[in-house]
Design an enzyme around this catalytic site. Structure first.
Site, short mmCIF file in Angstrom:
data_model
loop_
_atom_site.label_atom_id
_atom_site.label_comp_id
_atom_site.label_asym_id
_atom_site.label_seq_id
_atom_site.Cartn_x
_atom_site.Cartn_y
_atom_site.Cartn_z
N GLU A 1 105.14 10.34 34.49
CA GLU A 1 104.27 11.47 34.77
C GLU A 1 104.99 12.42 35.72
O GLU A 1 105.43 12.02 36.80
CB GLU A 1 102.96 11.00 35.42
CG GLU A 1 102.02 12.16 35.68
CD GLU A 1 100.74 11.74 36.37
OE1 GLU A 1 100.81 10.97 37.34
OE2 GLU A 1 99.67 12.18 35.94
N GLU B 1 100.55 4.16 41.00
CA GLU B 1 101.08 3.19 41.98
C GLU B 1 100.08 2.99 43.13
O GLU B 1 99.82 1.86 43.54
CB GLU B 1 102.44 3.66 42.52
CG GLU B 1 103.57 3.50 41.52
CD GLU B 1 103.61 2.11 40.87
OE1 GLU B 1 103.59 1.11 41.59
OE2 GLU B 1 103.64 2.04 39.61
N LYS C 1 87.87 10.31 52.07
CA LYS C 1 89.21 10.49 52.66
C LYS C 1 89.95 11.41 51.68
O LYS C 1 90.43 10.99 50.65
CB LYS C 1 89.92 9.14 52.76
CG LYS C 1 91.04 9.06 53.77
CD LYS C 1 92.18 10.03 53.60
CE LYS C 1 93.16 9.61 52.52
NZ LYS C 1 94.23 10.65 52.30
N CYS D 1 95.86 15.64 35.73
CA CYS D 1 96.13 14.29 35.22
C CYS D 1 96.15 14.27 33.69
O CYS D 1 96.80 13.44 33.10
CB CYS D 1 95.08 13.33 35.75
SG CYS D 1 93.42 13.95 35.55
P1 NDP Z 1 98.30 9.69 45.44
O1 NDP Z 1 98.09 8.43 44.70
O2 NDP Z 1 99.57 9.87 46.18
O3 NDP Z 1 97.16 9.92 46.50
C1 NDP Z 1 95.80 9.91 46.16
C2 NDP Z 1 95.01 9.62 47.41
O4 NDP Z 1 95.27 8.29 47.82
C3 NDP Z 1 95.37 10.51 48.59
O5 NDP Z 1 94.21 10.79 49.33
C4 NDP Z 1 96.33 9.63 49.36
O6 NDP Z 1 96.44 9.99 50.70
C5 NDP Z 1 95.66 8.28 49.19
N1 NDP Z 1 96.53 7.13 49.44
C6 NDP Z 1 97.87 7.06 49.39
N2 NDP Z 1 98.28 5.80 49.70
C7 NDP Z 1 97.17 5.08 49.96
C8 NDP Z 1 96.93 3.72 50.34
N3 NDP Z 1 97.91 2.84 50.51
N4 NDP Z 1 95.65 3.33 50.52
C9 NDP Z 1 94.63 4.19 50.34
N5 NDP Z 1 94.80 5.49 50.00
C10 NDP Z 1 96.05 5.92 49.80
O7 NDP Z 1 98.06 10.85 44.39
P2 NDP Z 1 98.21 12.40 44.61
O8 NDP Z 1 97.34 12.90 45.70
O9 NDP Z 1 99.67 12.64 44.68
O10 NDP Z 1 97.59 12.96 43.25
C11 NDP Z 1 98.31 13.04 42.11
C12 NDP Z 1 98.03 11.87 41.22
O11 NDP Z 1 96.64 11.77 40.96
C13 NDP Z 1 98.67 12.04 39.87
O12 NDP Z 1 99.31 10.85 39.47
C14 NDP Z 1 97.52 12.33 38.93
O13 NDP Z 1 97.70 11.97 37.62
C15 NDP Z 1 96.41 11.61 39.57
N6 NDP Z 1 95.15 12.23 39.21
C16 NDP Z 1 94.34 11.57 38.32
C17 NDP Z 1 93.16 12.12 37.88
C18 NDP Z 1 92.27 11.37 36.95
O14 NDP Z 1 91.09 11.67 36.89
N7 NDP Z 1 92.74 10.39 36.22
C19 NDP Z 1 92.73 13.46 38.35
C20 NDP Z 1 93.64 14.05 39.30
C21 NDP Z 1 94.80 13.44 39.70
P3 NDP Z 1 97.63 10.97 51.16
O15 NDP Z 1 97.58 12.17 50.30
O16 NDP Z 1 97.35 11.23 52.55
O17 NDP Z 1 98.88 10.17 50.94
#
Ligand code: NDP
Length: 491
Positions: free
Chosen positions: A385, A232, A176, A285
């Site tokens: 962040e 979160e 997804k 990240c």
């Molecule tokens: P999000 O947490 O908003 O989203 C990540 C994924 O989770 C998306 O596909 C999102 O879908 C999905 N999602 C959102 N809500 C739910 C839910 N309730 N249940 C299941 N899936 C859900 O992160 P971002 O896409 O905004 O990415 C940025 C974040 O990712 C930053 O905090 C960054 O630090 C972190 N990150 C961490 C990395 C690591 O390796 N530690 C690497 C890269 C990023 P949708 O987009 O459709 O809402």
């Protein structure tokens, strides 16, 4: 506008359960450039059923590891062959400069498939000498269906972090992607077909997180969730995993310290610090978003950092001379603006940036690289962040105080150190609470090196041999080899 109105399920392009779609804007213009079918719980269910059937009945996990390995190698070759096309899709969809996607990121993805093609043949068990009457050995088996949820900053790279080890170990997968960046992974499905990965082994359903993502994470036939995203959302995923007693790995956010001592070449450290925070327009990240500079060089360092930061070319990400592209989405741009304003309101000194470039199209998502000095550790810009091109600079002189401040956030993903003093470098690398510590470099990531967080940056490791522990489960097999037997019911 490009139309992606089908999902990749069971090795085919299939119709969605509804006609609903969402639009993906090009961050350089703010205008929609792709329209993508929106996956619902029914579509996720279909994809998971397909992955489950492929796992239970398909050839994937029972074929010789050498054959899986060959297919993964072919997938790596295809990534290289199509890397220009994939890089253009990624840049159009998420705004990252083409010199990053085309020059480095996409070609490097092939290495993940090559490396795990090799490791596929090394997934071995142990023989355990319990006693002379028993032969005990362990077997490492795939866990089953892996639900992989991706963020928007580096979709194909984050997919490779998960897909390459999952497939090497014989699992099946449902992706997804983020609704902001579904295009490259949908087109990647064509390479999956061409590489000869059997139907159902990889399935892709874009959609919104709280709908499709939640349905995937909660699906009873999903055995493991591999998640990269914000902290979160990660907590939510951990709850879903707990309810279903699913394996889960979480790669979450960061607020990483980058520390410069006075014994290091100043110009070299400035460049290292800049690429640590401004690469990918700050949307990584591991961004070195808190910069600690030794008191003795603080003023000179800050002057040079500000001067060099102002020279960064923020422009059309598709132009190969552009050094920094755009933010991926409007909500991310809004978040950056809000946090920058909070820094100003709380009394930090905005040294440069803090707004979109003057000549930028108002609908686009560009934001200038930004430097704050005079930051206090309790300010929001020092704790939260931002996930954008914003660095907060602190002054330090004493090591214990430095360590306390560097560790004084809820995250623990990465840390950087710039010093020629090997004793100090190793001493501090032990004291910093971070999953990766870079000494005299920053943001080095490699397929062979474990990567992941401490504290609220998550748990589980991706990359390296360690990730295979997350995609396999150990079975212990006991064989009685003695000629004697004991009858516990003998009277
Ligand atoms: P999000 O947490 O908003 O989203 C990540 C994924 O989770 C998306 O596909 C999102 O879908 C999905 N999602 C959102 N809500 C739910 C839910 N309730 N249940 C299941 N899936 C859900 O992160 P971002 O896409 O905004 O990415 C940025 C974040 O990712 C930053 O905090 C960054 O630090 C972190 N990150 C961490 C990395 C690591 O390796 N530690 C690497 C890269 C990023 P949708 O987009 O459709 O809402």
């Amino acid at each position: 506008m490009k139309i992606y109105d089908q999902f990749f399920i069971d090795g085919e392009w299939v119709e969605p359960s509804t006609g609903d779609r969402f639009e993906s804007p090009n961050p350089a213009t703010g205008q929609p450039w792709a329209s993508v079918a929106e996956g619902r719980a029914e579509d996720i269910d279909r994809a998971v059923q397909s992955a489950h059937n492929a796992f239970e009945n398909g050839p994937w996990h029972i074929m010789p590891a050498s054959q899986r390995s060959e297919i993964l190698r072919r997938l790596g070759d295809l990534v290289l062959k199509h890397s220009d096309h994939l890089a253009k899709l990624e840049t159009t969809d998420n705004g990252k400069a083409i010199r990053e996607t085309g020059g480095v990121e996409i070609p490097a993805i092939a290495k993940w498939y090559y490396y795990f093609a090799g490791l596929a043949e090394t997934i071995e068990g142990r023989t355990i000498p319990v006693n002379n009457d028993l032969h005990v050995h362990t077997v490492r088996e795939p866990v089953g269906v892996c639900g992989c949820i991706l963020p928007w900053n580096s979709p194909l790279l984050m997919a490779a972090f998960k897909l390459a080890p999952a497939l090497a170990a014989g699992n099946t997968v449902v992706f997804k992607p983020s609704e902001n960046t579904s295009v490259s992974i949908l087109e990647f499905a064509n390479l999956i077909q061409e590489a000869g990965i059997p139907p159902g082994v990889v399935n892709i359903v874009p959609g919104y997180g709280p709908v499709a993502g939640k349905a995937l994470a909660q699906h009873p036939l999903v055995d493991k969730i591999a998640f990269t995203g914000g902290t979160e959302t990660g907590k939510q995923i951990a709850h879903y995993a707990a309810d279903g007693v699913k394996r889960v790995s979480l790669e979450l956010g960061g607020k990483s310290p980058n520390i410069v001592f006075d014994d290091y070449d100043l110009e070299e450290a400035v460049v290292g610090v800049m690429s640590g925070i401004f690469v990918a327009a700050g949307q990584t990240c591991v961004a070195g978003s808190r910069l600690f500079v030794h008191d003795k060089i603080y003023d000179e360092f800050l002057d040079l950092l500000v001067k060099r930061t102002r020279q960064i070319r923020v422009d059309n990400p598709m132009d190969p001379t552009t050094q920094m592209g755009a933010q991926t989405c409007q909500s991310q741009l809004n978040k950056i603006k809000e946090l920058v304003q909070s820094g100003i309101d709380e009394g930090a000194d905005l040294m440069t940036g803090g707004k979109p470039p003057q000549d930028a199209d108002p609908s686009s998502y560009f934001f200038l690289p930004t430097v704050f000095s005079g930051v206090q550790t309790n300010m929001r810009i020092a704790q939260e962040e931002i996930f954008g091109p914003v660095v907060s600079v602190f002054r330090f002189s004493e090591e214990d105080e430095l360590v306390e401040k560097a560790n004084g956030v809820k995250y623990g993903l990465a840390a950087g150190l710039w010093t020629r003093d090997v004793k100090r470098a190793l001493r501090l690398s032990r004291r910093l609470k971070a999953g990766s510590v870079w000494i005299n470099c920053y943001r080095k990531i490699n397929w062979a090196v474990p990567f992941g967080g401490f504290k609220m940056s998550g748990y589980g490791r991706e990359n390296g041999q360690e990730v295979l522990d997350l995609f396999t489960q150990t079975k212990s097999v006991w064989i009685d080899i003695s000629e004697d037997y004991i009858d516990p019911y003998a009277t």
